[in-house]
Design a protein around this motif. Sequence first.
Motif, PDB file in Angstrom:
ATOM      1  N   ASP A 160       0.829  -1.210   0.049  1.00  0.00           N
ATOM      2  CA  ASP A 160      -0.023   0.089  -0.071  1.00  0.00           C
ATOM      3  C   ASP A 160       0.822   1.210   0.128  1.00  0.00           C
ATOM      4  O   ASP A 160       0.300   2.497  -0.255  1.00  0.00           O
ATOM      5  CB  ASP A 160      -0.704  -0.116   1.032  1.00  0.00           C
ATOM      6  N   LEU A 161       2.190   1.233   0.387  1.00  0.00           N
ATOM      7  CA  LEU A 161       2.939   2.254   0.236  1.00  0.00           C
ATOM      8  C   LEU A 161       4.097   2.189  -0.768  1.00  0.00           C
ATOM      9  O   LEU A 161       4.963   3.233  -0.705  1.00  0.00           O
ATOM     10  CB  LEU A 161       3.736   2.198   1.889  1.00  0.00           C
ATOM     11  N   LYS A 162       3.912   1.195  -1.630  1.00  0.00           N
ATOM     12  CA  LYS A 162       5.118   1.160  -2.568  1.00  0.00           C
ATOM     13  C   LYS A 162       5.357   2.478  -3.449  1.00  0.00           C
ATOM     14  O   LYS A 162       6.544   2.676  -3.820  1.00  0.00           O
ATOM     15  CB  LYS A 162       4.791   0.068  -3.703  1.00  0.00           C
ATOM     16  N   ASP A 163       4.476   3.163  -3.507  1.00  0.00           N
ATOM     17  CA  ASP A 163       4.585   4.403  -4.384  1.00  0.00           C
ATOM     18  C   ASP A 163       4.829   5.709  -3.697  1.00  0.00           C
ATOM     19  O   ASP A 163       4.896   6.946  -4.023  1.00  0.00           O
ATOM     20  CB  ASP A 163       3.535   4.711  -5.343  1.00  0.00           C
ATOM     21  N   LYS A 164       4.776   5.692  -2.423  1.00  0.00           N
ATOM     22  CA  LYS A 164       5.030   6.736  -1.464  1.00  0.00           C
ATOM     23  C   LYS A 164       6.511   6.963  -1.035  1.00  0.00           C
ATOM     24  O   LYS A 164       7.091   6.157  -0.658  1.00  0.00           O
ATOM     25  CB  LYS A 164       4.033   6.649  -0.270  1.00  0.00           C
ATOM     26  N   THR A 165       6.811   7.980  -1.617  1.00  0.00           N
ATOM     27  CA  THR A 165       8.620   8.631  -1.193  1.00  0.00           C
ATOM     28  C   THR A 165       8.592   9.162   0.075  1.00  0.00           C
ATOM     29  O   THR A 165       9.824   9.246   0.456  1.00  0.00           O
ATOM     30  CB  THR A 165       8.747   9.775  -2.422  1.00  0.00           C
ATOM     31  N   SER A 166       7.652   9.543   0.910  1.00  0.00           N
ATOM     32  CA  SER A 166       7.837  10.137   2.269  1.00  0.00           C
ATOM     33  C   SER A 166       6.565   9.373   3.124  1.00  0.00           C
ATOM     34  O   SER A 166       5.599   8.909   2.504  1.00  0.00           O
ATOM     35  CB  SER A 166       7.609  11.632   2.201  1.00  0.00           C
ATOM     36  N   GLY A 167       6.925   9.588   4.419  1.00  0.00           N
ATOM     37  CA  GLY A 167       6.075   9.200   5.219  1.00  0.00           C
ATOM     38  C   GLY A 167       5.723   9.981   6.713  1.00  0.00           C
ATOM     39  O   GLY A 167       6.156  11.139   6.264  1.00  0.00           O
ATOM     40  N   ALA A 168       5.318   9.581   7.589  1.00  0.00           N
ATOM     41  CA  ALA A 168       5.245  10.461   8.682  1.00  0.00           C
ATOM     42  C   ALA A 168       6.241  11.358   9.149  1.00  0.00           C
ATOM     43  O   ALA A 168       6.113  12.387   9.671  1.00  0.00           O
ATOM     44  CB  ALA A 168       4.489   9.695   9.875  1.00  0.00           C
ATOM     45  N   HIS A 169       7.347  10.693   9.082  1.00  0.00           N
ATOM     46  CA  HIS A 169       8.605  11.698   9.579  1.00  0.00           C
ATOM     47  C   HIS A 169       9.808  11.975   8.344  1.00  0.00           C
ATOM     48  O   HIS A 169      10.930  12.012   8.612  1.00  0.00           O
ATOM     49  CB  HIS A 169       9.189  10.377  10.530  1.00  0.00           C
ATOM     50  N   GLY A 170       9.323  12.107   7.309  1.00  0.00           N
ATOM     51  CA  GLY A 170      10.040  12.437   6.192  1.00  0.00           C
ATOM     52  C   GLY A 170      10.049  11.628   5.063  1.00  0.00           C
ATOM     53  O   GLY A 170       9.602  10.774   4.863  1.00  0.00           O
ATOM     54  N   LYS A 171      11.383  12.004   4.328  1.00  0.00           N
ATOM     55  CA  LYS A 171      11.596  11.052   3.111  1.00  0.00           C
ATOM     56  C   LYS A 171      11.851   9.445   3.321  1.00  0.00           C
ATOM     57  O   LYS A 171      12.496   9.295   4.357  1.00  0.00           O
ATOM     58  CB  LYS A 171      12.682  11.490   2.375  1.00  0.00           C
ATOM     59  N   ARG A 172      11.358   8.717   2.550  1.00  0.00           N
ATOM     60  CA  ARG A 172      11.753   7.133   2.683  1.00  0.00           C
ATOM     61  C   ARG A 172      12.885   6.926   1.589  1.00  0.00           C
ATOM     62  O   ARG A 172      12.672   7.194   0.315  1.00  0.00           O
ATOM     63  CB  ARG A 172      10.368   6.399   2.396  1.00  0.00           C
ATOM     64  N   LYS A 173      13.468   5.944   1.827  1.00  0.00           N
ATOM     65  CA  LYS A 173      14.603   5.699   0.749  1.00  0.00           C
ATOM     66  C   LYS A 173      14.636   4.235   0.311  1.00  0.00           C
ATOM     67  O   LYS A 173      15.470   3.951  -0.253  1.00  0.00           O
ATOM     68  CB  LYS A 173      16.053   6.051   1.677  1.00  0.00           C
ATOM     69  N   HIS A 174      13.622   3.668   0.632  1.00  0.00           N
ATOM     70  CA  HIS A 174      13.283   2.191   0.224  1.00  0.00           C
ATOM     71  C   HIS A 174      12.003   1.883   0.569  1.00  0.00           C
ATOM     72  O   HIS A 174      11.094   2.442   1.142  1.00  0.00           O
ATOM     73  CB  HIS A 174      14.204   1.273   0.974  1.00  0.00           C
ATOM     74  N   TYR A 175      11.535   0.926  -0.276  1.00  0.00           N
ATOM     75  CA  TYR A 175       9.944   0.514  -0.001  1.00  0.00           C
ATOM     76  C   TYR A 175       9.844  -0.132   1.243  1.00  0.00           C
ATOM     77  O   TYR A 175       8.551  -0.107   1.706  1.00  0.00           O
ATOM     78  CB  TYR A 175       9.347  -0.519  -1.240  1.00  0.00           C
TER      79      TYR A 175
END
Length: 707
Positions: A160-175
């Motif tokens: 469900d998060l595969k296309d999201k590049t950021s989360g609740a605490h900033g950028k995501r660097k991997h799925y």
Amino acid sequence: MNDITPTSAERAAKLEGMGCKRKRVEDIRFVQGKGNYVDDVKLPGMLYGDLVRSPHGHARVKKIDTTKAAALPGVVAVITAETLKTVNLAWMPTLAGDTQMVLADGKVLFQNQEVAFVVAESREAAADAVELIEVDYEPLPVNVDPLKAMTDGAPMIREDLKDKTSGAHGKRKHYNHIFSWQAGDKAAADAAFAKADVTIKEMIIYPRVHPCPLETCQCVASFDKIKGELTLWGTFQAPHVIRTVGSLISKIPEHKIHVIAPDIGGGFGNKVGAYPGYICAIVASIVTGRPVKWTEDRIENLSTTAFARDFYMDVEIAATKDGRVTGLRCYTIADHGAFDACANATKWPAGLFSIISGSYDFPTAYCLVDGVYTNKAPGGVAFFTEIVGAGPSRACDILGIAMFDSAEIRIHPTGSGICRLGTKSQGQGHETTYAQIIATELGLPADSITVEEGNTDTAPYGLGTYGSRSTPVSGAATAMACRKIKAKAQMIAAYMLEVHDDDLEWDVDRFRVKGNPERFKTMTELAWAAYHEVPPGMEPGLEAINYYDPPNFTYPFGAYICVVDVDVDTGQTKVRRFYALDDCGTRINPMIIEGQIHGGLTEAFGIAMGQEIHYDAEGNVTTASFMDYFLPTAVETPHWETDWTTTPSPHHPIGAKGVGESPNVGGVPCFSNAINDAFAFLGSTHIQMPHDHWRTWMAAEKLGLHA
């Protein structure tokens, strides 16, 4: 006739205020079996819920056949994710800013994940129906190793998060990445290492452990269709948070949700968040129009509810040749399982920095934490560092709500009173200690004060009890509410004694005229006067409420020393002596403090010497019962020698700091260091926790110590 007036000391002793070893008032009902727990809640027409759970660590859910279960006598309803989607309740927010499946939506992400919810007339019928539900699974590759979570080709946990590049605490660097959090000065730390005489590096694993409260998580949901109101009884450490989450999920207006946390058999952070069982019980009550009770068993509690730790720490220390430390670097992978559902303040996703630097004089330090998803149960224990008292709004919130806490105090005409708070005791003795704070602050006997928690209809909004925040935050709110009451009482006393407010001074339980101590009014007299003899223009009554947003955290500290004997031939470790010195600031009740330290040290002993929620390569939980998960009893637990110093907190109204987590924080490394020191002189490197007989024996085997 004896006309001797009691001294100030005698009057203070009679109050049983702060510093007194007052017996716990709540124990009167507990030792007689008169406690009121969730399982004691029995309502007319009540139904019982049970959960179908996944046997797989990672699998697609191809089909759920509920036909046989629905046909079983006594079964009222079977709820799946598809059912929940019809009312927009398939996913719920977590306290950490993530979202979590209520029931498996398309696939399961960890073993024993909730798949379906059965509602029946009895617990037995619900359990039988669970066995009849047929689920068609398509197994998927599993990853339970956080060190592999962000490698190329690692199984994608959260599609469900595969296309999201950021989360609740900033950028995501991997799925499979959740957050990156850093603290300290990286450039300064790197410079210290570049010029260091000596550097050391070690991978230290703090395994996943479980709080193991005596009482498992459970709830009773009762929806009144006529009033449109929901009443929810449950094992909630933070009842107001549950009410807010319940409203956000169900769309029931918050003023029509009544959350009640009765007596709770232990929490330790395990009962802070919202679990799928709660949501399912609420939905089932709304659908059926009848109360629904859900109670988890021990295996469910151990394998699916909030855990602690699961940190993989790559630690480096820079030092001079003579052993003076000059720098610290730590890179940590934090395994959050399938959903980020920890109870950390959302502005502070990892509380690691201050605990690793500890009491040592590192000139410079840097810490980086990456949170990752794996095929494990979600969660994490609130704060575990020696920075406690989660509350300052600049640093702490949950779901955007500042982590203040509250107290409302009402003094009745006869001088007794009631204090209602936003915290919730799970064995800490709040009914005893909060009354002692009031006794000292207001000069009324502790026995005349009732302390009430856990009812959102009567208590002011608060963020609950965990992370040693009750005394640092709500205890402060209590003191501040008392001071509002005392200020009003002083004005009433001045009016009655016909002097100015400034002409009065406080003496234990009364205001007296300065220079004329024979003229005074006691708080009991002032309580009566507040309802019939107040100054013109003043509102009657003697009550106050305080919402306390701390200016800072509190910083308890201590020194622990452990001496152990290790039998290299059996791997058994015997604790010869354990000495614990703690400083929790102002001591409210020394007896309760000692009990908290004993409990925390026992928990630390269990963590260091045997506890681990272990998963095999297929994602199976291999320590999901007390047959396999070490829980110390009186037989294994060492004798504790406790001591204290007192350094009041300068920014807390009564100088208190909190104590509940200190022995857990200090105890675990103390035990681990003792074991490692026993092997260090023989050339051993770091031995990972837990230090059970097998691991200790293996360490001795590698060193050739066996006969």
